[in-house]
Design a protein around this motif. Structure first.
Motif, PDB file in Angstrom:
ATOM      1  N   LYS A 120      33.294  24.788  40.396  1.00  0.00           N
ATOM      2  CA  LYS A 120      32.861  26.025  41.062  1.00  0.00           C
ATOM      3  C   LYS A 120      32.708  27.161  40.058  1.00  0.00           C
ATOM      4  O   LYS A 120      31.683  27.838  39.984  1.00  0.00           O
ATOM      5  CB  LYS A 120      33.910  26.472  42.100  1.00  0.00           C
ATOM      6  N   SER A 121      33.777  27.349  39.309  1.00  0.00           N
ATOM      7  CA  SER A 121      33.806  28.444  38.356  1.00  0.00           C
ATOM      8  C   SER A 121      32.757  28.234  37.267  1.00  0.00           C
ATOM      9  O   SER A 121      32.109  29.187  36.820  1.00  0.00           O
ATOM     10  CB  SER A 121      35.208  28.515  37.748  1.00  0.00           C
ATOM     11  N   THR A 128      34.986  29.845  45.737  1.00  0.00           N
ATOM     12  CA  THR A 128      36.042  30.163  46.713  1.00  0.00           C
ATOM     13  C   THR A 128      36.635  28.930  47.353  1.00  0.00           C
ATOM     14  O   THR A 128      36.073  27.837  47.267  1.00  0.00           O
ATOM     15  CB  THR A 128      35.439  31.052  47.829  1.00  0.00           C
ATOM     16  N   HIS A 129      37.780  29.124  47.977  1.00  0.00           N
ATOM     17  CA  HIS A 129      38.347  28.062  48.805  1.00  0.00           C
ATOM     18  C   HIS A 129      38.079  28.349  50.277  1.00  0.00           C
ATOM     19  O   HIS A 129      38.261  27.507  51.125  1.00  0.00           O
ATOM     20  CB  HIS A 129      39.859  27.960  48.570  1.00  0.00           C
ATOM     21  N   ASP A 137      34.081  35.310  41.128  1.00  0.00           N
ATOM     22  CA  ASP A 137      34.895  34.123  40.884  1.00  0.00           C
ATOM     23  C   ASP A 137      36.224  34.276  41.632  1.00  0.00           C
ATOM     24  O   ASP A 137      37.055  35.087  41.250  1.00  0.00           O
ATOM     25  CB  ASP A 137      35.131  33.951  39.375  1.00  0.00           C
ATOM     26  N   GLU A 138      36.395  33.525  42.696  1.00  0.00           N
ATOM     27  CA  GLU A 138      37.608  33.574  43.532  1.00  0.00           C
ATOM     28  C   GLU A 138      37.959  35.008  43.939  1.00  0.00           C
ATOM     29  O   GLU A 138      39.064  35.483  43.673  1.00  0.00           O
ATOM     30  CB  GLU A 138      38.799  32.975  42.760  1.00  0.00           C
ATOM     31  N   GLN A 161      37.423  36.222  37.294  1.00  0.00           N
ATOM     32  CA  GLN A 161      38.709  35.835  37.848  1.00  0.00           C
ATOM     33  C   GLN A 161      39.794  36.706  37.247  1.00  0.00           C
ATOM     34  O   GLN A 161      39.686  37.164  36.115  1.00  0.00           O
ATOM     35  CB  GLN A 161      39.004  34.377  37.474  1.00  0.00           C
ATOM     36  N   SER A 192      28.889  30.584  49.593  1.00  0.00           N
ATOM     37  CA  SER A 192      30.216  30.192  49.125  1.00  0.00           C
ATOM     38  C   SER A 192      30.091  28.887  48.349  1.00  0.00           C
ATOM     39  O   SER A 192      29.570  27.910  48.860  1.00  0.00           O
ATOM     40  CB  SER A 192      31.158  29.984  50.313  1.00  0.00           C
ATOM     41  N   ARG A 209      41.026  44.187  41.934  1.00  0.00           N
ATOM     42  CA  ARG A 209      39.842  43.470  42.384  1.00  0.00           C
ATOM     43  C   ARG A 209      38.809  44.460  42.901  1.00  0.00           C
ATOM     44  O   ARG A 209      37.617  44.374  42.617  1.00  0.00           O
ATOM     45  CB  ARG A 209      40.231  42.478  43.490  1.00  0.00           C
ATOM     46  N   ASN A 212      39.742  21.886  43.370  1.00  0.00           N
ATOM     47  CA  ASN A 212      40.017  22.378  42.025  1.00  0.00           C
ATOM     48  C   ASN A 212      39.433  21.418  41.001  1.00  0.00           C
ATOM     49  O   ASN A 212      39.574  20.214  41.136  1.00  0.00           O
ATOM     50  CB  ASN A 212      41.532  22.481  41.792  1.00  0.00           C
ATOM     51  N   ALA A 228      41.250  35.505  46.056  1.00  0.00           N
ATOM     52  CA  ALA A 228      42.527  34.931  45.617  1.00  0.00           C
ATOM     53  C   ALA A 228      43.542  36.037  45.335  1.00  0.00           C
ATOM     54  O   ALA A 228      43.271  36.966  44.583  1.00  0.00           O
ATOM     55  CB  ALA A 228      42.318  34.079  44.361  1.00  0.00           C
ATOM     56  N   GLN A 252      29.951  33.341  45.712  1.00  0.00           N
ATOM     57  CA  GLN A 252      31.364  33.380  45.387  1.00  0.00           C
ATOM     58  C   GLN A 252      31.911  31.964  45.229  1.00  0.00           C
ATOM     59  O   GLN A 252      31.639  31.088  46.033  1.00  0.00           O
ATOM     60  CB  GLN A 252      32.145  34.133  46.467  1.00  0.00           C
TER      61      GLN A 252
END
Lengths: 313, 269
Positions: free
Chosen positions: B73-74, B224-225, B192-193, B110, B64, B174, B69, B196, B222
């Motif tokens: 990450k992306s 991710t949060h 990517d996320e 995403q 992960s 997704r 933000n 979400a 990934q």
């Protein structure tokens, strides 16, 4: 005109070879433009197509002045402009639209400057700018057919790669698809399409033949192949109607083709079965029901006593 | 083609960099480098987004990439996917420059990066995963049809196969993209996320898949949060900002896992 039957109006001109050449020329152009236009519309690169169309202007003018075939002049100018635009955007500081704006106005200006020193007649100028399919020579038709078949062949061979690059360029690049090369190829194919199309509707109106039928088809089709086929069919229909009207009434065939395409677009924009504004608006309530998604289904199974149903006493 | 045969010239790669301190020594002998980020720096123009990122990720990892933000990450994921150029450093996959291994790398974009009104069917989208395997210019074979059917089944969207992609719900969309990744039979899966804005069913399905992929020796990364429990982490933060307490807690609590923490500055996207 008044005494002529409808059938007569449709069949009589067919004995005129210039008319038949115009029909063939416009039909081939409309099919190719419909297919390429589909990708242009889906990628949103209409401005690029328009710029390419204007960039062929100096080539056509020079070809006219030295007595060469106009299509050949357009071909040289179109491919050169496409190459220069591609090279300019290699510098990251130059955005696509900037490069396009710089090149096509410069090319058009070059054409204007050359023209101002020549003794071109307004009739010739009108033909270049607004097209005249009824003046197509046999050579034009052969060139149009040859280039048209080549463009369609290239698109057919690389169809699914073009589709993938247009749909999800990031995913395609991540998988190793040469998206940039495909973009450049599409640019070259667009240039070729513009070259064969300018004879039919003229330099200024070419973009309409490329994007208007495809934009109309997008309102109907949920699959790519039907969209391209419909775009081509719409273009051919408008093209034939324009050539007939131009022949019988003497109005500009090129302009008529564009206006018919545009009328079809607006009618579809309003009334297309699923994506037309009016119909979609009217059907919204029903469609929401029909398309209810499993995970979005909900009903109230428990509520606090304070919360009552709307019509409960 | 079985995924394990899919890497010609694959080698166990000594990276020449010290293993991260948190990694137990016994794992080192088994450490087979799958994905190596070697001093990776990414910049948009003169703005440095990621600087000097190092990571040596072995097979069978769910990683992960975590951070606030704008922490990159992306961007890190996109750099691995080859979507943003490296300003410095190198990324290798099984010892090869990753650009030569693209067909072994699947990327799930995403949500915002996809035109959902595009006129393609769900089956078309999943079939795209087969193109690099089959060769770009080859026609689809019965093999491909079967692989696509399997992938659709696995994500429970077989009944939606002939729908236009935009007709699906967010979670189903997704799943369609993840089915495409499955059809590609990759060794590295970048998402990517992925969690979400999706429904619980999709969330659980993706989590289960992560486990299956890990068991099959693949590497999952990934952005991710939400850290996957029991998985590895790469925590990113902007230079000069403190890492969040939550991330520090993760790192402390799961000291046996493979971690990397990198400082960098700038802002992603």
């Amino acid at each position: 005109m008044h005494s002529m039957s409808i059938t007569g109006a449709l069949t009589d001109p067919l004995s005129n070879s210039a008319f038949v050449r115009a029909l063939v020329d416009v039909s081939v152009v409309a099919v190719v433009a419909g297919v390429i236009g589909t990708f242009i519309v889906l990628r949103g690169t209409g401005f690029l197509g328009d710029a390419l169309a204007h960039s062929i202007f100096p080539g056509v003018v020079v070809a006219f002045l030295i007595g060469a075939n106009l299509l050949l002049g357009a071909l040289v100018a179109g491919l050169s402009a496409a190459t220069v635009m591609a090279l300019l955007t290699a510098n990251q500081r130059v955005r696509d639209n900037t490069a396009i704006g710089v090149i096509f106005t410069a090319a058009f200006a070059l054409g204007v400057v050359i023209l101002s020193r020549s003794d071109i007649t307004s009739g010739n100028l009108e033909e270049i700018l607004f097209g005249d399919p009824l003046s197509a020579h046999a050579t034009d038709v052969v060139l149009t057919l040859t280039i048209g078949v080549a463009v369609l062949g290239a698109v057919a061979a690389l169809w699914r790669l073009f589709v993938m690059a247009a749909f999800d360029p990031n995913g395609a690049r991540a998988m190793g698809l040469p998206v940039l090369a495909l973009d450049l190829l599409l640019l070259a194919l667009t240039a070729l399409t513009v070259v064969v199309a300018f004879k039919a509707v003229g330099d200024i109106l070419v973009i309409s033949l490329l994007i208007t039928p495809a934009a109309t088809a997008r309102l109907f089709a949920d699959r790519l192949l039907p969209m391209a086929a419909l775009a081509s069919a719409l273009g051919v229909a408008a093209g034939l109607a324009g050539v007939y009207l131009g022949y019988h009434t003497g109005v500009s065939a090129g302009g008529t083709i564009v206006l018919i395409s545009t009328a079809a677009f607006f009618a579809s924009w309003l009334f297309a079965p699923r994506h037309g504004i009016l119909v979609a608006g009217l059907a919204r309530r029903d469609r929401a029901l029909l398309r209810a998604r499993p995970e979005a289904e909900a009903e109230i199974i428990l509520a606090s006593p304070e919360i009552r149903a709307p019509h409960e006493a | 083609m079985p995924a394990n045969d899919a890497a010609p010239g694959r080698a166990v790669l000594p990276t020449g960099r010290p293993a991260l301190a948190t990694q137990p020594a016994r794992d080192l002998a088994l450490h087979e480098s799958c994905l190596v980020l070697d001093d990776v720096t990414v910049a948009y123009g003169r703005r440095v987004i990621l600087s000097h990122v190092d990571a040596d990720i072995p097979r069978s990892q769910v990683v992960s990439i975590i951070g606030a933000n704008g922490s990159g990450k992306s961007t890190l994921l996109k750099a691995i996917a080859g979507l943003v150029p490296l300003a410095g450093g190198a990324i290798r996959c099984f010892g090869e420059p990753i650009d030569r291994m693209r067909r072994h790398v699947a990327y799930v974009p995403q949500r915002e990066d996809v035109d959902w009104s595009f006129p393609v069917s769900v089956r078309d989208v999943v079939m795209m995963g087969r193109y690099p395997l089959r060769g770009w210019l080859r026609r689809s074979a019965p093999d491909d049809e079967r692989a696509v059917a399997r992938a659709l089944d696995e994500l429970a969207i077989a009944d939606l196969a002939s729908k236009q992609i935009g007709e699906l719900s967010g979670g189903q969309q997704r799943r369609a993209f993840i089915a495409r990744a499955i059809a590609q039979e990759p060794d590295v899966i970048l998402l990517d996320e992925p969690m979400a804005g999706i429904d619980e069913q999709t969330h659980d399905r993706i989590l289960a898949l992560f486990g299956e992929w890990r068991a099959a020796g693949k590497v999952v990364l990934q952005a991710t949060h939400t850290h996957v429990h029991g998985g590895s982490m790469i925590v990113l933060r902007r230079r000069g900002e403190p890492g969040s307490a939550e991330h520090a807690e993760h790192l402390g609590a799961e000291g046996g896992e493979h971690h990397a923490q990198h400082e960098h500055h700038g802002r992603a996207d």
